[in-house]
Motif scaffolding. Structure first.
Motif, PDB file in Angstrom:
ATOM      1  N   GLU A 147       8.349  -1.963  -9.070  1.00 26.41           N
ATOM      2  CA  GLU A 147       8.297  -3.341  -8.981  1.00 26.41           C
ATOM      3  C   GLU A 147       7.602  -4.098  -7.877  1.00 26.41           C
ATOM      4  O   GLU A 147       6.787  -4.781  -8.167  1.00 26.41           O
ATOM      5  N   THR A 148       7.834  -3.479  -6.681  1.00 26.39           N
ATOM      6  CA  THR A 148       7.481  -4.072  -5.546  1.00 26.39           C
ATOM      7  C   THR A 148       5.903  -3.449  -5.430  1.00 26.39           C
ATOM      8  O   THR A 148       5.108  -4.446  -4.865  1.00 26.39           O
ATOM      9  N   SER A 149       5.507  -2.548  -5.820  1.00 27.39           N
ATOM     10  CA  SER A 149       4.209  -1.907  -5.754  1.00 27.39           C
ATOM     11  C   SER A 149       3.187  -2.882  -6.855  1.00 27.39           C
ATOM     12  O   SER A 149       2.257  -3.389  -6.523  1.00 27.39           O
ATOM     13  N   LYS A 150       3.840  -3.283  -7.943  1.00 28.70           N
ATOM     14  CA  LYS A 150       3.281  -4.239  -8.884  1.00 28.70           C
ATOM     15  C   LYS A 150       3.090  -5.635  -8.008  1.00 28.70           C
ATOM     16  O   LYS A 150       2.074  -6.267  -8.489  1.00 28.70           O
ATOM     17  N   VAL A 151       4.024  -6.302  -7.500  1.00 33.08           N
ATOM     18  CA  VAL A 151       3.809  -7.455  -6.931  1.00 33.08           C
ATOM     19  C   VAL A 151       2.665  -7.527  -5.948  1.00 33.08           C
ATOM     20  O   VAL A 151       1.988  -8.201  -6.081  1.00 33.08           O
ATOM     21  N   LEU A 152       2.710  -6.448  -5.057  1.00 29.54           N
ATOM     22  CA  LEU A 152       1.825  -6.310  -3.961  1.00 29.54           C
ATOM     23  C   LEU A 152       0.405  -6.038  -4.746  1.00 29.54           C
ATOM     24  O   LEU A 152      -0.392  -6.967  -4.142  1.00 29.54           O
ATOM     25  N   PHE A 153       0.115  -5.264  -5.580  1.00 28.72           N
ATOM     26  CA  PHE A 153      -1.212  -5.371  -6.162  1.00 28.72           C
ATOM     27  C   PHE A 153      -1.691  -6.505  -7.002  1.00 28.72           C
ATOM     28  O   PHE A 153      -2.798  -6.841  -7.122  1.00 28.72           O
ATOM     29  N   ASN A 154      -0.524  -6.995  -7.439  1.00 26.43           N
ATOM     30  CA  ASN A 154      -0.903  -8.570  -8.329  1.00 26.43           C
ATOM     31  C   ASN A 154      -1.606  -9.506  -7.246  1.00 26.43           C
ATOM     32  O   ASN A 154      -2.387 -10.333  -7.599  1.00 26.43           O
ATOM     33  N   PHE A 155      -0.773  -9.490  -6.001  1.00 29.71           N
ATOM     34  CA  PHE A 155      -0.974 -10.439  -5.123  1.00 29.71           C
ATOM     35  C   PHE A 155      -2.395 -10.123  -4.486  1.00 29.71           C
ATOM     36  O   PHE A 155      -3.336 -11.073  -4.170  1.00 29.71           O
ATOM     37  N   THR A 156      -2.849  -8.740  -4.518  1.00 33.56           N
ATOM     38  CA  THR A 156      -4.179  -8.339  -3.813  1.00 33.56           C
ATOM     39  C   THR A 156      -5.335  -8.973  -4.831  1.00 33.56           C
ATOM     40  O   THR A 156      -6.303  -8.950  -4.204  1.00 33.56           O
ATOM     41  N   LYS A 157      -4.940  -9.214  -6.056  1.00 36.25           N
ATOM     42  CA  LYS A 157      -6.332  -9.472  -7.144  1.00 36.25           C
ATOM     43  C   LYS A 157      -6.530 -10.951  -6.935  1.00 36.25           C
ATOM     44  O   LYS A 157      -7.668 -11.161  -6.934  1.00 36.25           O
ATOM     45  N   ASP A 158      -5.461 -11.804  -6.315  1.00 37.58           N
ATOM     46  CA  ASP A 158      -5.770 -12.985  -5.930  1.00 37.58           C
ATOM     47  C   ASP A 158      -6.354 -13.400  -4.494  1.00 37.58           C
ATOM     48  O   ASP A 158      -6.559 -14.269  -4.172  1.00 37.58           O
ATOM     49  N   HIS A 159      -5.823 -12.368  -3.726  1.00 36.38           N
ATOM     50  CA  HIS A 159      -6.075 -12.561  -2.065  1.00 36.38           C
ATOM     51  C   HIS A 159      -6.777 -11.434  -1.711  1.00 36.38           C
ATOM     52  O   HIS A 159      -6.128 -10.296  -1.438  1.00 36.38           O
ATOM     53  N   GLU A 160      -7.893 -11.397  -1.482  1.00 40.28           N
ATOM     54  CA  GLU A 160      -8.879 -10.028  -1.268  1.00 40.28           C
ATOM     55  C   GLU A 160      -8.485  -9.812   0.200  1.00 40.28           C
ATOM     56  O   GLU A 160      -8.580  -8.584   0.677  1.00 40.28           O
ATOM     57  N   ASN A 161      -7.813 -10.470   0.968  1.00 40.98           N
ATOM     58  CA  ASN A 161      -7.602 -10.463   2.365  1.00 40.98           C
ATOM     59  C   ASN A 161      -6.396  -9.359   2.529  1.00 40.98           C
ATOM     60  O   ASN A 161      -6.183  -8.713   3.598  1.00 40.98           O
ATOM     61  N   LEU A 162      -5.615  -9.408   1.575  1.00 42.75           N
ATOM     62  CA  LEU A 162      -4.332  -8.472   1.606  1.00 42.75           C
ATOM     63  C   LEU A 162      -4.823  -7.087   1.156  1.00 42.75           C
ATOM     64  O   LEU A 162      -5.193  -6.929   0.118  1.00 42.75           O
ATOM     65  N   LYS A 163      -4.452  -6.087   1.941  1.00 45.76           N
ATOM     66  CA  LYS A 163      -4.750  -4.743   1.603  1.00 45.76           C
ATOM     67  C   LYS A 163      -3.529  -3.831   1.734  1.00 45.76           C
ATOM     68  O   LYS A 163      -2.927  -3.765   2.657  1.00 45.76           O
ATOM     69  N   VAL A 164      -3.209  -3.115   0.674  1.00 42.25           N
ATOM     70  CA  VAL A 164      -2.231  -2.170   0.837  1.00 42.25           C
ATOM     71  C   VAL A 164      -2.688  -0.885   1.322  1.00 42.25           C
ATOM     72  O   VAL A 164      -3.558  -0.248   0.674  1.00 42.25           O
ATOM     73  N   GLU A 165      -2.083  -0.255   2.432  1.00 42.35           N
ATOM     74  CA  GLU A 165      -2.535   0.622   3.099  1.00 42.35           C
ATOM     75  C   GLU A 165      -2.081   2.021   2.569  1.00 42.35           C
ATOM     76  O   GLU A 165      -2.625   3.200   2.434  1.00 42.35           O
ATOM     77  N   GLY A 166      -0.659   2.149   2.208  1.00 44.04           N
ATOM     78  CA  GLY A 166       0.040   3.414   1.799  1.00 44.04           C
ATOM     79  C   GLY A 166       1.624   3.026   2.265  1.00 44.04           C
ATOM     80  O   GLY A 166       1.978   1.894   2.361  1.00 44.04           O
ATOM     81  N   GLY A 167       2.229   3.987   2.254  1.00 44.16           N
ATOM     82  CA  GLY A 167       3.583   3.991   2.391  1.00 44.16           C
ATOM     83  C   GLY A 167       4.585   5.308   2.105  1.00 44.16           C
ATOM     84  O   GLY A 167       3.975   6.114   2.141  1.00 44.16           O
ATOM     85  N   LEU A 168       5.848   4.899   1.795  1.00 46.42           N
ATOM     86  CA  LEU A 168       6.626   6.160   1.753  1.00 46.42           C
ATOM     87  C   LEU A 168       7.436   5.862   0.254  1.00 46.42           C
ATOM     88  O   LEU A 168       7.818   4.514   0.200  1.00 46.42           O
ATOM     89  N   PHE A 169       7.365   6.869  -0.359  1.00 45.14           N
ATOM     90  CA  PHE A 169       8.132   6.631  -1.582  1.00 45.14           C
ATOM     91  C   PHE A 169       9.074   7.866  -1.721  1.00 45.14           C
ATOM     92  O   PHE A 169       8.244   9.075  -2.014  1.00 45.14           O
ATOM     93  N   ASN A 170      10.280   8.004  -1.911  1.00 48.11           N
ATOM     94  CA  ASN A 170      11.247   9.065  -1.925  1.00 48.11           C
ATOM     95  C   ASN A 170      10.902  10.065  -0.775  1.00 48.11           C
ATOM     96  O   ASN A 170      10.788  10.955  -1.205  1.00 48.11           O
ATOM     97  N   ASP A 171      10.681   9.388   0.337  1.00 48.93           N
ATOM     98  CA  ASP A 171      10.376  10.138   1.425  1.00 48.93           C
ATOM     99  C   ASP A 171       9.263  10.836   1.532  1.00 48.93           C
ATOM    100  O   ASP A 171       8.913  11.960   2.320  1.00 48.93           O
ATOM    101  N   LYS A 172       8.197  10.629   0.606  1.00 49.08           N
ATOM    102  CA  LYS A 172       6.781  11.268   0.825  1.00 49.08           C
ATOM    103  C   LYS A 172       5.816  10.048   1.082  1.00 49.08           C
ATOM    104  O   LYS A 172       5.828   9.108   0.439  1.00 49.08           O
ATOM    105  N   LEU A 173       4.799  10.472   1.839  1.00 46.49           N
ATOM    106  CA  LEU A 173       3.673   9.615   2.081  1.00 46.49           C
ATOM    107  C   LEU A 173       2.904   9.673   0.845  1.00 46.49           C
ATOM    108  O   LEU A 173       2.276  10.336   0.174  1.00 46.49           O
ATOM    109  N   ILE A 174       2.626   8.109   0.533  1.00 52.43           N
ATOM    110  CA  ILE A 174       1.666   8.072  -0.583  1.00 52.43           C
ATOM    111  C   ILE A 174       0.418   7.064  -0.181  1.00 52.43           C
ATOM    112  O   ILE A 174       0.575   6.128   0.741  1.00 52.43           O
ATOM    113  N   SER A 175      -0.781   7.586  -0.662  1.00 54.15           N
ATOM    114  CA  SER A 175      -1.728   6.442  -0.344  1.00 54.15           C
ATOM    115  C   SER A 175      -1.860   5.422  -1.172  1.00 54.15           C
ATOM    116  O   SER A 175      -1.269   5.138  -2.025  1.00 54.15           O
TER     117      SER A 175
END
Length: 179
Positions: A92-120
């Motif tokens: 749900e958090t990733s959905k909110v972030l990516f929906n927000f990036t659709k309206d604001h191109e200055n926001l970029k999601v770089e990556g993170g940790l999901f279940n202790d694994k690095l994701i792009s």
């Protein structure tokens, strides 16, 4: 007595460490040229799903991330960046972030940790396109339920044919009696 800036840095470090321990998902975002009202709108939409946006200085963030096994997170902490901690549902958090990036191109999601694994960022976008947990559970139940429903309809079909056959026999006997 410590300086106020030192106390603030230590509090920020502890907040990051605590967020990493308590959260199920951790995302790094770049927010350069994003206005304060837009950041506040993002914070508000994240709070609705029990997530939190934290903006700290890069040196403070690197000190907090130093003890982690994933050293690749250091590469994500460059320039103005923020951390998003997802306490319940990272999808749900990733959905909110990516929906927000659709309206604001200055926001970029770089990556993170999901279940202790690095994701792009690409993996996170795929994660954002997944249906919600409730929808997936419903689909699983329906998939498990459909063979049973099919079997019931097959059994009902045989019973229907038997009833139809008996009805035809009854009608023939009635027709023979009338003659």
């Amino acid at each position: 007595m410590k300086k106020l800036s030192t106390v603030f840095k230590e509090a920020s470090e502890n907040r990051i460490k605590k967020g990493l321990k308590e959260s199920q998902g951790f995302f790094v975002i770049k927010y350069s040229k994003l206005s304060v009202p837009d950041l506040n709108a993002l914070r508000k939409s994240l709070r609705r799903i029990d997530s939190e946006l934290l903006v700290v200085r890069n040196n403070t963030a690197r000190r907090a991330l130093r003890g982690l096994e994933n050293e690749a997170l250091f590469n994500l902490v460059q320039g103005p960046c923020g951390f998003v901690f997802s306490k319940k549902e990272p999808v749900e958090t990733s959905k909110v972030l990516f929906n927000f990036t659709k309206d604001h191109e200055n926001l970029k999601v770089e990556g993170g940790l999901f279940n202790d694994k690095l994701i792009s960022s690409k993996d996170m976008e795929t994660l954002a396109k997944l249906p919600s947990r409730e929808v997936l559970l419903t689909q699983t139940v329906m998939a498990m339920k459909s063979p049973i429903i099919g079997f019931v309809f097959v059994l009902k079909g045989n019973l229907r044919k038997l009833v139809f056959c008996l009805e035809q026999i009854k009608n023939k006997k009635i027709a023979l009696r009338k003659q």
